[in-house]
Scaffold this motif. Structure first.
Motif, short mmCIF file in Angstrom:
data_model
loop_
_atom_site.label_atom_id
_atom_site.label_comp_id
_atom_site.label_asym_id
_atom_site.label_seq_id
_atom_site.Cartn_x
_atom_site.Cartn_y
_atom_site.Cartn_z
N ALA A 1 1.58 7.14 -4.50
CA ALA A 1 1.10 8.52 -4.28
C ALA A 1 2.13 9.26 -3.42
O ALA A 1 2.58 8.73 -2.40
CB ALA A 1 -0.26 8.51 -3.59
N LYS A 2 2.49 10.45 -3.83
CA LYS A 2 3.53 11.18 -3.10
C LYS A 2 2.91 12.25 -2.20
O LYS A 2 2.23 13.16 -2.67
CB LYS A 2 4.50 11.85 -4.08
CG LYS A 2 5.36 10.85 -4.85
CD LYS A 2 6.50 10.31 -4.01
CE LYS A 2 7.35 9.33 -4.78
NZ LYS A 2 7.39 7.98 -4.16
N ILE B 1 -7.06 7.04 -6.74
CA ILE B 1 -7.10 5.85 -5.87
C ILE B 1 -6.05 4.79 -6.20
O ILE B 1 -5.38 4.29 -5.29
CB ILE B 1 -8.54 5.29 -5.78
CG1 ILE B 1 -9.31 6.14 -4.76
CG2 ILE B 1 -8.57 3.81 -5.40
CD1 ILE B 1 -10.72 5.67 -4.44
N PRO B 2 -5.83 4.43 -7.47
CA PRO B 2 -4.82 3.39 -7.70
C PRO B 2 -3.46 3.72 -7.07
O PRO B 2 -2.83 2.85 -6.45
CB PRO B 2 -4.73 3.33 -9.23
CG PRO B 2 -6.10 3.74 -9.69
CD PRO B 2 -6.53 4.81 -8.71
N LYS C 1 -2.91 5.13 -4.47
CA LYS C 1 -2.99 5.02 -3.02
C LYS C 1 -3.18 3.57 -2.58
O LYS C 1 -3.49 3.30 -1.43
CB LYS C 1 -4.13 5.90 -2.49
CG LYS C 1 -3.83 7.41 -2.67
CD LYS C 1 -5.01 8.28 -2.32
CE LYS C 1 -4.62 9.77 -2.39
NZ LYS C 1 -5.78 10.65 -2.12
N THR C 2 -3.00 2.64 -3.52
CA THR C 2 -3.04 1.23 -3.14
C THR C 2 -1.69 0.55 -3.39
O THR C 2 -1.52 -0.61 -3.05
CB THR C 2 -4.09 0.45 -3.96
OG1 THR C 2 -3.72 0.48 -5.34
CG2 THR C 2 -5.48 1.04 -3.82
N ASN C 3 -0.77 1.27 -4.01
CA ASN C 3 0.52 0.63 -4.33
C ASN C 3 1.72 1.43 -3.83
O ASN C 3 2.85 1.15 -4.19
CB ASN C 3 0.62 0.40 -5.84
CG ASN C 3 0.48 1.70 -6.62
OD1 ASN C 3 0.73 2.78 -6.10
ND2 ASN C 3 0.09 1.59 -7.88
N GLY C 4 1.45 2.43 -3.01
CA GLY C 4 2.54 3.17 -2.40
C GLY C 4 3.15 4.25 -3.27
O GLY C 4 4.15 4.86 -2.88
N GLY D 1 -8.17 13.61 0.36
CA GLY D 1 -8.97 12.40 0.50
C GLY D 1 -10.39 12.59 0.06
O GLY D 1 -11.17 11.65 -0.04
N GLN E 1 -12.34 7.14 -8.82
CA GLN E 1 -11.53 8.33 -8.51
C GLN E 1 -10.12 8.15 -9.06
O GLN E 1 -9.50 7.10 -8.89
CB GLN E 1 -11.47 8.52 -6.99
CG GLN E 1 -12.83 8.47 -6.30
CD GLN E 1 -13.64 9.74 -6.48
OE1 GLN E 1 -13.25 10.65 -7.22
NE2 GLN E 1 -14.79 9.81 -5.83
#
Ligand code: FES
Ligand code: FES
Lengths: 163, 761
Positions: B223-224, B215-216, B218-221, B74, B212
């Protein structure tokens, strides 16, 4: 074998009726955008929509979801471009990002009913969603930004309709 | 545990003695150190698909992929590393990509020689190496372009992923140069060192708030995280942890009821030779839901072990006993002779400060997926210390650490929790036992009760002032469990000043402050009972989270006792004399900046409100980010504290990504506030009593104060920002409470009851 309608698709799943919807979505359907945080309705990481209402999928059984329209973060918009998602990027909200699917789904339920919320309404609506990285102020800003965009979009939409 | 840990740092890690290669492989340009297996292999064999094995590569389409050996939890460190590379490389930000490294030693930190993310060290320690890697790439690309264009390399200008020659109006994109296959260059260590890096006024990328890269996702689910890993044929494990935090053993497991759960495979009792866990059982089943049901159905009998009767009270009593012994502990600071100075002091003050147990509770509960494939054990998890965690996993499997591959994932919060490797143990032993890949996911209850917590701490501080109220002597005893000693890695310990053997400086850092005090002792005392009963870990900011609580409260108490303004008293003590030269002045300036920005001493406050200050040199003396805070609070007659505003100023030297820094500092400050007011864990009968977010209660949106973050970038070296602001907030709030209502609270968290009791006293 319960039948579920998720993000506009019908899927039959193999799970006992009392299985939390969360685990069916994540592990069986492998839609992992919805997160597990507490399993007790205390954090909001698992938030999805049932017929447009934000619910905690860890506290919702598969049986309760049958016959309802389930929306997850993957289905919120076709291209990840819901006004909230765009605002989340514009405000650079996520840190670790783990809570953010739940935050966005929770916020989306608010804005779908009230595209002009006050700060107090935002806080009251979002208070059940924990963010351990403490991104709260950016979450607030992003919600306000998205609300503005949605109002502007619907205003121009109305004008277009009027002409 | 030690014998596994010892052989985790192979001899290939000293990168300063290696050549740096830029070469063209089938998949594009690769850049990295020579002699490291991956790059030689990539360059020689040039297979169509090679494992990412170097720090960055440039594909024929011009995309630059930086491999980050740091855990990204993060703080967007992967993006920061890409930004540093891009600056010197001359790449366009839209061409930059990041990926996460495996535990291969070639991704070790160039300074630390291991893969570890903590201490707010990453930017500071990788800035130079990443800059040089970027510059080396630019030089190789430029020379190749010059040859193709037939112009002198010195006349070429690089920017936005394009190399151009203004006289001839020729230009080549990075993609074209890579496709030409001509970019090849070797830098000797001396040549690499001799590369002239840009000076700050030439920066076009560093200091810019570029978006960053993570970030994208982490807005659409998409990121693993570790918890999202899916392997073919994988089954699930749910741990059952004993009622005692550490030291319990399993006497018997009755799985007759679990056997009735559909999909139940097996209950595996851990045999953990690494000593990371005690008395754990894993219920393995075909789905996680079934594993949970099976876990609930297991009937397990425990022997609670030696810690089964301990409580927070017993740990505190023991701490006080140890502090009272004249010969306990080791000296971290030993300047002058405070004891003699107390004898001649005009005024002596003494106070005890405590902090309770705190839990990391990152939003992603601990998890790991283990798979044995041939000789190799694959671990998929988000981890901050791949080097050690791989060794623990190996220990759990009974194999050599070199056969363990750690697959790094995005971390759903780290805060120090994921420096530990406990989650790998049940995954490994379950996978071994059932012969299938196993994903183990802790329940929140497992996660909280088995945290490697911030330890309960007890500190006693004694101060002596001369007739003018000048602070002439300070002795400071710090009693706690020793989180870093637990790792068993001698390199992470520090020699004691009194030569009584190494001490865990991560229990006393911060106590070696920048105030000038001629007679100053700091003693680090290990609370063995707490160490055994509550194995402690590194919680965001570690020692400065408690040492500055004591110091910055005491400095305030002294100022009030001698009739001085607490902020100006600090300014006086930060005179920059002797060893404090440089740091003290920066800290003083930062404090003054925060005071000015907050309206300290100028704003008229209503009754029941107050402002308090604190300033810190977290994390360590050598790696400090100079940070000050003015807290503005309102205290109700009930004792309830409402934080109205936190004004934080921090001198970080150089900012790579200003917006990212603000996010980190704000998050850190709010962590500090959450620890100061809302977070408290307690030990009872050997177990942590708080099990979920109803009883352990980090700050929520409704408790958010106004936070004003002010970053000072004065061109000094870049320092870390993830932790320092955590440490400054609690004392600032405590001091503000005193200024508001005259109540001095010396224990964290500051509760309404404690404030009310202190108001009456
Ligand atoms: S996981 Fe459902 S509310 Fe926390
Ligand atoms: S962004 Fe990390 S928990 Fe919210």
């Amino acid at each position: 074998m319960p039948n579920l309608n998720i993000n506009g698709r019908n899927m039959s799943v193999e799970a006992a009726n009392d299985t939390p919807l969360l685990w069916v979505i994540r592990e069986q359907l492998q839609m992992t955008g919805t997160k597990f945080g507490c399993g007790a309705g205390l954090c909001g990481a698992c938030t999805v929509h049932l017929n447009g209402e934000a619910v905690r999928s860890c506290q919702t059984s598969v049986a309760d979801a049958v016959g309802k329209k389930i929306t997850t973060i993957e289905g919120l918009s076709a291209k990840g471009d819901h006004p909230l998602q765009k605002a989340w990027i514009a405000e650079q909200v996520p840190q670790c990002g783990y809570c953010q699917s739940g935050q966005i789904m929770q916020a989306a339920a608010l804005l779908s009913k009230n595209s002009n919320p006050t700060k107090d309404e935002v806080v009251a609506h979002m208070d059940g969603n924990l963010c351990r990285c403490m991104t709260y102020s950016r979450i607030q800003k992003a919600i306000m930004r998205a609300a503005t965009e949605m109002r502007t979009a619907s205003a121009t939409g109305n004008e277009r309709r009027a002409t | 545990m030690n014998e596994h840990v010892k052989n985790v740092t192979p001899e290939t890690t000293d990168l300063s003695r290696r050549s740096f290669l830029v070469g063209t492989a089938a998949t594009g340009l690769v850049l990295g150190y020579a002699g490291v297996p991956g790059i030689d292999h990539a360059l020689a064999a040039a297979p169509a698909h090679f494992e990412p094995s170097v720090w960055y590569s440039i594909a024929p389409d011009g995309l630059v992929t930086v491999t980050c050996g740091k855990a990204d939890m993060g703080q967007h460190v992967a993006s920061t590393m890409a930004q540093i590379v891009a600056e010197e490389l001359g790449a366009s930000w839209k061409d930059m990509r990041v990926q996460l490294a495996s535990n291969d030693p070639k991704f070790n930190d160039p300074v630390l020689g291991a893969q570890i993310t903590g201490g707010s060290w990453s930017t500071m320690m990788n800035f130079d190496a990443m800059s040089r890697a970027g510059a080396a790439g630019r030089m190789a690309l430029t020379e190749a372009a010059a040859a193709t264009m037939g112009v002198p390399a010195g006349e070429l200008v690089v920017g936005n992923s394009v190399i151009s020659h203004s006289k001839s109006k020729k230009s080549m994109s990075f993609a074209e140069v890579v496709k030409s296959g001509k970019a090849t260059k070797t830098f000797t260590p001396d040549e690499l060192k001799a590369i002239k890096l840009k000076s700050p006024e030439q920066y076009t990328m560093i200091g810019v708030s570029v978006p960053q890269l993570d970030i994208p996702s982490k807005t659409n689910g998409t990121a693993k995280y570790g918890i999202d890993v899916m392997l073919p044929g994988m089954v699930y494990g749910k741990v059952v942890t004993p009622p005692v935090r550490y030291g319990a053993t399993v006497k018997s497991v009755d799985d007759s009821a679990a056997k009735k759960v559909p999909g139940f495979i097996k209950a595996v009792t851990l045999d953990d030779k690494t000593g990371t866990t005690t008395g754990w059982v894993v219920a393995v089943a075909n789905t996680y839901a079934n594993a949970r049901k099976a876990a609930d159905a297991l009937k397990i009998e425990y022997d609670g072990g030696p810690n089964a009767k301990l409580s927070s009270e017993s740990l505190l009593t023991e701490a006080k006993r140890l502090q009272g012994l004249s010969d306990s502990g080791q000296f971290f600071v030993k300047d002058g002779d405070p004891n003699a100075a107390f004898g001649t002091a005009a005024k002596v003050l003494e106070a005890e400060y405590t902090t309770n147990i705190n839990i990391h509770a990152p939003m992603e509960p601990m998890n790991a997926t283990a798979e044995f494939k041939g000789d190799i054990l694959h671990i998929h998890t988000g981890n901050q210390f791949a080097t050690r965690s791989g060794a623990i996993a190996a220990g759990a499997a009974g194999i050599d650490p070199k056969y363990v591959v750690m697959h790094q994932m995005w971390l759903g919060g780290g805060f120090g929790r994921r420096l530990d490797a406990d989650m790998t143990v049940p995954a490994v032993q379950a996978a071994k036992s059932v012969g299938k890949p196993v994903k183990v996911i802790y329940s929140r209850e497992n996660d909280m009760t088995m945290d490697f917590s911030r330890p309960l701490t007890y500190q006693k501080v004694k101060a002596g002032m001369d007739g003018d109220g000048k602070l002439v002597a300070l002795s400071h005893d710090v009693v706690s469990a020793w989180p870093t000693q637990r790792w068993g890695i001698p390199d992470f310990l520090s020699p004691s000043v009194d030569k009584k053997g190494p001490l865990d400086a991560f229990t006393v850092n911060g106590a070696d402050f920048f105030y000038t005090v001629p007679n100053h002792y700091v003693r680090a005392i290990k609370n063995e009972m707490a160490h055994n009963a509550t194995p402690s870990g590194q919680l965001r900011s570690v020692a400065p989270g408690w040492t500055f609580w004591a110091i910055e409260s005491m400095i305030d108490e002294i100022a009030h006792a001698t009739g001085k303004d607490p902020a100006l008293f600090r300014v006086e003590l930060l005179d920059g004399k002797g060893k404090n030269d440089g740091g003290a002045q920066r800290l003083r300036n930062t404090l003054l900046a925060a005071m000015g920005l907050a309206g300290y001493g100028t704003l008229k406050l209503p009754k029941g409100e107050g402002m308090g200050v604190a300033c810190v040199s977290s994390q360590e003396r050598a790696t400090a980010s100079w940070t000050a805070c003015v807290a503005h609070v309102a205290v109700a007659p009930s004792g309830e504290v409402k934080v109205k505003k936190l004004t934080v100023a921090t001198d970080v030297g150089t900012q790579v990504n200003p917006d990212g820094i603000r996010a980190q500092v704000e998050g850190a400050a709010l962590w500090g506030m959450s620890l100061a007011l809302f977070e408290k864990a307690t030990l009872k009968d050997g177990g942590i009593e708080q099990t979920n977010f109803d009883s352990y209660t980090p700050l929520r949106m409704s408790q958010l104060p106004e936070v004003a973050v002010n970053v000072i970038a004065n061109g000094e070296k870049a320092t870390g920002v993830g932790e320092p602001a955590v440490t400054v907030v609690a004392p600032a709030i405590g001091n503000a409470v005193f200024n508001a209502v005259g109540a001095r609270v010396r224990g964290l968290p500051i509760t309404a009851e404690a404030v009310k009791a202190a108001m009456k006293a």
